[in-house]
Write an enzyme that holds these catalytic residues in place. Sequence first.
Site, PDB file in Angstrom:
ATOM      1  N   LEU A 510       0.806  -1.215   0.000  1.00 45.66           N
ATOM      2  CA  LEU A 510       0.000   0.000   0.000  1.00 45.66           C
ATOM      3  C   LEU A 510       0.839   1.264   0.000  1.00 45.66           C
ATOM      4  O   LEU A 510       0.400   2.312  -0.442  1.00 45.66           O
ATOM      5  CB  LEU A 510      -0.929   0.012   1.221  1.00 45.66           C
ATOM      6  CG  LEU A 510      -1.981  -1.102   1.297  1.00 45.66           C
ATOM      7  CD1 LEU A 510      -2.745  -1.020   2.599  1.00 45.66           C
ATOM      8  CD2 LEU A 510      -2.929  -1.037   0.108  1.00 45.66           C
ATOM      9  N   GLY A 511       2.036   1.194   0.546  1.00 47.23           N
ATOM     10  CA  GLY A 511       2.914   2.359   0.601  1.00 47.23           C
ATOM     11  C   GLY A 511       4.053   2.121   1.568  1.00 47.23           C
ATOM     12  O   GLY A 511       4.119   1.105   2.265  1.00 47.23           O
ATOM     13  N   GLY A 516       9.036   1.554   7.685  1.00 49.03           N
ATOM     14  CA  GLY A 516       8.717   0.286   7.057  1.00 49.03           C
ATOM     15  C   GLY A 516       7.701   0.423   5.954  1.00 49.03           C
ATOM     16  O   GLY A 516       7.315   1.522   5.550  1.00 49.03           O
ATOM     17  N   VAL A 518       3.910  -0.777   4.237  1.00 48.63           N
ATOM     18  CA  VAL A 518       2.550  -1.115   4.625  1.00 48.63           C
ATOM     19  C   VAL A 518       1.927  -2.010   3.559  1.00 48.63           C
ATOM     20  O   VAL A 518       2.028  -1.719   2.357  1.00 48.63           O
ATOM     21  CB  VAL A 518       1.690   0.152   4.819  1.00 48.63           C
ATOM     22  CG1 VAL A 518       0.284  -0.219   5.279  1.00 48.63           C
ATOM     23  CG2 VAL A 518       2.340   1.086   5.826  1.00 48.63           C
ATOM     24  N   ASP A 628       5.676  14.574  12.428  1.00 42.39           N
ATOM     25  CA  ASP A 628       5.784  14.331  10.987  1.00 42.39           C
ATOM     26  C   ASP A 628       4.414  14.478  10.312  1.00 42.39           C
ATOM     27  O   ASP A 628       3.964  13.591   9.584  1.00 42.39           O
ATOM     28  CB  ASP A 628       6.353  12.933  10.724  1.00 42.39           C
ATOM     29  CG  ASP A 628       6.890  12.786   9.293  1.00 42.39           C
ATOM     30  OD1 ASP A 628       7.060  13.824   8.612  1.00 42.39           O
ATOM     31  OD2 ASP A 628       7.138  11.650   8.870  1.00 42.39           O
TER      32      ASP A 628
END
Length: 785
Positions: A510-511, A516, A518, A628
């Site tokens: 997913l990204g 890490g 996903v 962030d």
Amino acid sequence: MATIRLLLLFLSIFSTATAQPKDTHINLGSSLSTSTNSTSWLSPLRLFAFGFYHEGAGFRVGIWLDASPNKTIVWTANRDDPPISSNSTLLLMSNGLVLQTTGAQQKILLGEISSASLSSASMRDSGNLVFYNSKNEIIWESFDSPTDTILGGQYLPSDTELFSSASETDHSIGRFRMKMQSDSNLVLYPKDTSDTYFDAYWATSTYNKAGMSLKLHLYLYEDGNMYLVNNTDYNSSLVAEGGVADNGIVIYRATIDVDGIFRLYSHIFPRNGIPIMTTDWEALSDKCEVKGICGYYSYCNLVDDQPDCRCLPGYNFTDPDQRFKGCGRNFTAEVCNGKNENFTMENMHFGAYYYSISSTKIDECREACLSDCNCEAAMFENNNCMKFSRPLRYGKLAVSNTVSTTAFTKVAIDIPVIANSTNSSPNATMMVAVEIKKEPRGKILIAVIILATCSVASIAFSCFLVYRNRAQSYRKMIEDNNLRLSEEIVLRSFSYNELVKATDNFKEELGKGSFGTVYKGTLYNSNRTVAVKRLEKVFEEGEREFRAETRAIGRTHHRNLVRLLGFCDEGSARLLVYEYMSEGSLANLPFKAQSRPDWKERVRIALDVARGIFYLHEECEPHIIHCDIKPQNILMDGFWTAKISDFGLSKLLMPDQTRTFTGVRGTRGYLAPEWYKNTPISVKTDVFSYGIVLLEIICCRRYIELLVPDNEIVLTDWVHSCFVSGELHKLLGGEEVEVKTLDRMVKVGLWCIQDEPALRPSMKNVILMIEGNMDIPIPPSPTSS
């Protein structure tokens, strides 16, 4: 109600945050009529409708799930009013929604506005009917006055109730109620009863668990998870099995049904297929546990899992066609004026209030009731004899072999007792009573005086025992309730093999996040789609971040935060399991012309993000600095609700700590100047990042764009230049928006990106300014970073 709104603002219950995509407005003068085809107003996605619906020979006004084949009713206006006749009209006027009936009679049906300030209305895809004033502020909404149902995004405040409907076809108030009590306990009762233990038949076991001063509220999230929450960090999970349909839309509703049982339903609408309705959870599985399901002098018996009301021996139905209404005597004499008889019924249980309890033998219990004029029935259980006075209620024939009770019901025998297969219990046998002998009047008078004195003393002592034991009994009900709730959300621990299987060996990416990658996965035990974050830095720093993230997110729960469902900490494997956000990140939305949200959607998304950050900064304990904030860490669910993700870079604050030093973290372009100056990091650091994101949402472009004129490359410089020159329209490329809102948003963004942290507003003030509830001074020029 205003106080409750403020208390629950940071638990995503503030209803202005529930707007659905492409929200359409219904203008003043719009009307609905029973005599035309225009009988309802639909929500944008045609999920819900508001208007007239048929009931009997007339109409009612309400909201229903229009996408459902059965058009499930979820809200009804003025439930106990007579049905509305044909040739009636609803007209949206400045003082409310006016009902015009035959004979030109008018009355304000909904949202009576004393100042005549109603400007428009909206039927939302959440199922919420909303009235606005000229400033586009909500002044009335149906979510504030639920009837028998709450929908996803709706809550039931403390000291408020839901009432069941009279029947499946009659939506007037029925026989049962559910109350969110001020003692933090959610309880089911028959309608016309007091809030006592003996009338309650189900409770959530949360009696004052949140503290006397922190009242709980029932909240149903859009993903089907249902919680009892307060205005801080207390969460008690009622149902945690919800999810989002992968190939369509799922709508959740929680309803107190006609039979008095509180249930959670899901309505799944596949893109290509037949809609499905399922029961996901119910408070009780035994329908005879519902007190009041059968009326006075009757009892409930399960037949094929359905409640069957039967009369006690010596009684007949008052209305054979509506047996739930109870039974009446088929004898005329009083039980103390002649011969009496007892009927013995095994496994019969009366759940009502008993006026006397004593330790005795079963035969003595039967005789004690016969000789007591106040005793209408007795129940023998565990060597205790409990006496009940009239009227007898809450009778139930137990089906469990573990329950051993014997009940005695007393009737006079001036006429033969009528018994039949429907009125009497198959376990009932007649016990002949002792006949009262005639005595001389003097002796009788003395006996009466002695008996009265003893009775008064006995009743006084019994009242003392009952008073002392009622609190203990109430707590015992809570402790013994079948549904035991956790005091906080418990994260599930997954094995590594479970997550390998769920993600098909980490097949669909997913990204990528800061620590890490996903992956999309499906939990096989619940068929729920999830996002699995596989942490790749598993050495000292990664382990520390992993532990911090699980602790931080596990203690937080907010509508605008991505929910952590569980984790894996097996060997060197570090994985986090999140709720799946079907619409991806904000980074994919404002910057693509084909999927760019309209202006109102962008304002709503900006408010969603602000509320999520505000919760982190001020409402959760300990407070959290995200560090962030950027579009990639703002995800969108199936209802386009913005939720903040990636707490792996969060820095927790101690309760007495407001600023901290740390190494440079976050993403360049969104970093506040203090990151580079080795000055303390505070919540104002997130405010700076939010300001950049806010300007990107306004302008639908990234912070740095190279293929533009030189004076437009840096977004912050260009926005300030347009603001000073009074040319804000240039920021939108011809898009038409509400000028005041644009001016407000730009000024908020410019204040947020001030070089000096002290000049930046708090997130609370950011929300107030965007909503138009606080004046915004002219911002100075920000220092470009």
